[in-house]
Motif scaffolding. Sequence first.
Motif, mmCIF file in Angstrom:
data_model
loop_
_atom_site.group_PDB
_atom_site.id
_atom_site.type_symbol
_atom_site.label_atom_id
_atom_site.label_comp_id
_atom_site.label_asym_id
_atom_site.label_seq_id
_atom_site.Cartn_x
_atom_site.Cartn_y
_atom_site.Cartn_z
ATOM 1 N N ARG A 1 0.804 -1.223 0.000
ATOM 2 C CA ARG A 1 0.000 0.000 0.000
ATOM 3 C C ARG A 1 0.839 1.277 0.000
ATOM 4 N NH1 ARG A 1 -4.143 -1.657 -2.503
ATOM 5 N NH2 ARG A 1 -4.993 -3.549 -1.570
ATOM 6 N N PRO A 2 1.902 1.381 0.793
ATOM 7 C CA PRO A 2 2.682 2.631 0.747
ATOM 8 C C PRO A 2 3.256 2.935 -0.640
ATOM 9 C CG PRO A 2 3.256 1.339 2.681
ATOM 10 C CD PRO A 2 2.404 0.464 1.830
ATOM 11 N N PHE A 3 3.697 1.895 -1.341
ATOM 12 C CA PHE A 3 4.277 2.112 -2.662
ATOM 13 C C PHE A 3 3.193 2.432 -3.689
ATOM 14 C CE2 PHE A 3 6.703 -1.231 -0.387
ATOM 15 C CZ PHE A 3 7.815 -0.467 -0.081
ATOM 16 N N LEU A 4 2.029 1.805 -3.552
ATOM 17 C CA LEU A 4 0.921 2.116 -4.453
ATOM 18 C C LEU A 4 0.395 3.529 -4.201
ATOM 19 C CD1 LEU A 4 -1.020 -1.278 -4.379
ATOM 20 C CD2 LEU A 4 0.366 -0.373 -6.252
ATOM 21 N N ASP A 5 0.392 3.959 -2.940
ATOM 22 C CA ASP A 5 -0.032 5.336 -2.635
ATOM 23 C C ASP A 5 0.923 6.346 -3.262
ATOM 24 O OD1 ASP A 5 -2.172 4.387 -1.213
ATOM 25 O OD2 ASP A 5 -1.205 4.564 0.747
ATOM 26 N N GLU A 6 2.222 6.061 -3.196
ATOM 27 C CA GLU A 6 3.193 6.960 -3.813
ATOM 28 C C GLU A 6 3.007 6.992 -5.330
ATOM 29 O OE1 GLU A 6 8.055 7.563 -4.191
ATOM 30 O OE2 GLU A 6 7.222 5.985 -2.914
ATOM 31 N N LEU A 7 2.733 5.822 -5.908
ATOM 32 C CA LEU A 7 2.486 5.760 -7.337
ATOM 33 C C LEU A 7 1.238 6.551 -7.710
ATOM 34 C CD1 LEU A 7 3.398 4.489 -10.033
ATOM 35 C CD2 LEU A 7 1.970 2.506 -9.482
ATOM 36 N N THR A 8 0.224 6.468 -6.859
ATOM 37 C CA THR A 8 -0.999 7.242 -7.098
ATOM 38 C C THR A 8 -0.712 8.737 -7.061
ATOM 39 O OG1 THR A 8 -2.341 5.489 -6.096
ATOM 40 C CG2 THR A 8 -3.342 7.663 -6.276
ATOM 41 N N ASP A 9 0.114 9.164 -6.120
ATOM 42 C CA ASP A 9 0.476 10.580 -6.044
ATOM 43 C C ASP A 9 1.192 11.035 -7.312
ATOM 44 O OD1 ASP A 9 -0.628 10.733 -3.550
ATOM 45 O OD2 ASP A 9 1.269 10.465 -2.478
ATOM 46 N N LEU A 10 2.091 10.203 -7.831
ATOM 47 C CA LEU A 10 2.800 10.554 -9.064
ATOM 48 C C LEU A 10 1.832 10.665 -10.231
ATOM 49 C CD1 LEU A 10 6.026 8.343 -8.848
ATOM 50 C CD2 LEU A 10 5.891 10.828 -8.654
ATOM 51 N N ALA A 11 0.889 9.726 -10.322
ATOM 52 C CA ALA A 11 -0.092 9.770 -11.406
ATOM 53 C C ALA A 11 -0.948 11.024 -11.315
ATOM 54 C CB ALA A 11 -0.963 8.513 -11.379
ATOM 55 N N ASP A 12 -1.365 11.371 -10.098
ATOM 56 C CA ASP A 12 -2.160 12.592 -9.918
ATOM 57 C C ASP A 12 -1.336 13.829 -10.285
ATOM 58 O OD1 ASP A 12 -4.265 11.062 -9.042
ATOM 59 O OD2 ASP A 12 -3.850 11.379 -6.917
ATOM 60 N N GLN A 13 -0.086 13.850 -9.867
ATOM 61 C CA GLN A 13 0.774 14.994 -10.160
ATOM 62 C C GLN A 13 0.974 15.157 -11.661
ATOM 63 O OE1 GLN A 13 4.613 14.780 -8.270
ATOM 64 N NE2 GLN A 13 5.455 16.488 -9.444
ATOM 65 N N ALA A 14 1.221 14.062 -12.365
ATOM 66 C CA ALA A 14 1.428 14.138 -13.811
ATOM 67 C C ALA A 14 0.162 14.611 -14.517
ATOM 68 C CB ALA A 14 1.854 12.773 -14.349
ATOM 69 N N SER A 15 -0.976 14.045 -14.124
ATOM 70 C CA SER A 15 -2.237 14.433 -14.771
ATOM 71 C C SER A 15 -2.578 15.893 -14.496
ATOM 72 C CB SER A 15 -3.361 13.515 -14.274
ATOM 73 O OG SER A 15 -4.578 13.832 -14.901
ATOM 74 N N GLU A 16 -2.379 16.343 -13.264
ATOM 75 C CA GLU A 16 -2.679 17.734 -12.926
ATOM 76 C C GLU A 16 -1.734 18.700 -13.633
ATOM 77 O OE1 GLU A 16 -2.424 17.678 -8.720
ATOM 78 O OE2 GLU A 16 -4.302 16.559 -8.436
ATOM 79 N N ALA A 17 -0.462 18.309 -13.788
ATOM 80 C CA ALA A 17 0.478 19.169 -14.503
ATOM 81 C C ALA A 17 0.082 19.303 -15.963
ATOM 82 C CB ALA A 17 1.896 18.607 -14.388
ATOM 83 N N ALA A 18 -0.343 18.194 -16.581
ATOM 84 C CA ALA A 18 -0.784 18.258 -17.977
ATOM 85 C C ALA A 18 -2.016 19.150 -18.116
ATOM 86 C CB ALA A 18 -1.074 16.850 -18.495
ATOM 87 N N ASP A 19 -2.952 19.039 -17.172
ATOM 88 C CA ASP A 19 -4.143 19.897 -17.213
ATOM 89 C C ASP A 19 -3.751 21.367 -17.042
ATOM 90 O OD1 ASP A 19 -5.724 17.686 -17.539
ATOM 91 O OD2 ASP A 19 -6.294 17.537 -15.424
ATOM 92 N N LEU A 20 -2.793 21.623 -16.144
ATOM 93 C CA LEU A 20 -2.351 22.998 -15.909
ATOM 94 C C LEU A 20 -1.774 23.618 -17.178
ATOM 95 C CD1 LEU A 20 -1.559 25.415 -14.077
ATOM 96 C CD2 LEU A 20 0.555 24.183 -13.566
ATOM 97 N N TYR A 21 -0.908 22.881 -17.860
ATOM 98 C CA TYR A 21 -0.283 23.431 -19.057
ATOM 99 C C TYR A 21 -1.272 23.504 -20.216
ATOM 100 C CZ TYR A 21 4.234 23.364 -16.767
ATOM 101 O OH TYR A 21 5.275 23.617 -15.912
#
Length: 353
Positions: free
Chosen positions: A250-270
């Motif tokens: 779970r800790p590693f999957l949570d970190e992976l989820t954070d990365l996915a959210d960060q990438a998606s939000e950055a793409a939306d921002l740009y």
Amino acid sequence: MARFLRKIDRKAGQPPGAVIFVGERKMERPRLRVIRFDPQTVQEEEPESVEDVQAAASRGGVLWANLDGLHDESILHRFGAGFDLPSLVLEDVANTSQRPKAEDFEEFSFICARMLWLGEDRQVHAEQLSMAVFSSVLLTFQERTGDVFDAVRQRIRSGRGRVRRRDAPYLACALLDSVMENCIRVIEVLGERIEDMGEEVLNDPSPELLEEIHEYRREVAYVRKHLRPMREMVHRLARSESELFGPDMRPFLDELTDLADQASEAADLYRDMLGDHLNAYNMVMANRLNDVMRFLTVFATIFIPLTFVAGVYGMNFQHMPELGLRWAYPAFWGLIVALGGGMIVYFRKKGWL
């Protein structure tokens, strides 16, 4: 070949589960690579056949087998027979336009993801990555040689980190982590130029800049096309009830989820930022056009009375008393200068010039 949607003509009329390669052939012949490791040892080899991969898996430890090149459907069939992969899974592996997803089966989990990389021309490219995750075996399938996993391979070889002490699901999570981090790097490279466009739009808008804005909008749209389902896939994987991704993951999957959210939000921002750049460009060009039209309007307004005076004294009537006077010509020019100068002074006081 289209970038946003690939043709599936070869699959037309075929039953579900038909293993048919869809995509662009990127290698002459497929290449198998195997890394088998445990806390004490690491072995790397390039087996000649799927049977050799099976033999390596039977020797214990954790096995990571990677196939580069998906166009040879017979190899995929042999993987299916050797590792009990359903035909529907093999169909998804062979279809390089498959939407990212995560599915749990009785003995393994199947993950389909997209790897993004940036070409020299600043054009974003995507490659499909498929994984069959068992407890001690990880099978990965890629379209070509070359990926973003060199750092993971180096950690396995050197024994740094926890990868050598963990099982195949952890290795799969580490690979997905590298995929998402590379997606963020691609977005960051695009974002540096997108942010720099802001000042150019206001200070020096040009047709070349407008073309560049549209090019980057296309690239960001391409990134978002892959990141949105990737984000859904990661979230579904984090909610998986499979024993392979149990509480210790779970800790590693949570970190992976954070990365996915960060990438998606950055793409939306740009994406939004590029829309703002386009609106600002149109606003600046409209203001420039308004300035030109205002100047031309004032210029035309000044010449209307001058044209009237010149038209009156340019008529060919025989009896015009002023024409016979000695001072008529300088008086005409004095009137013209007075009218024009007075209107210019008036417009300046009004702030129209």
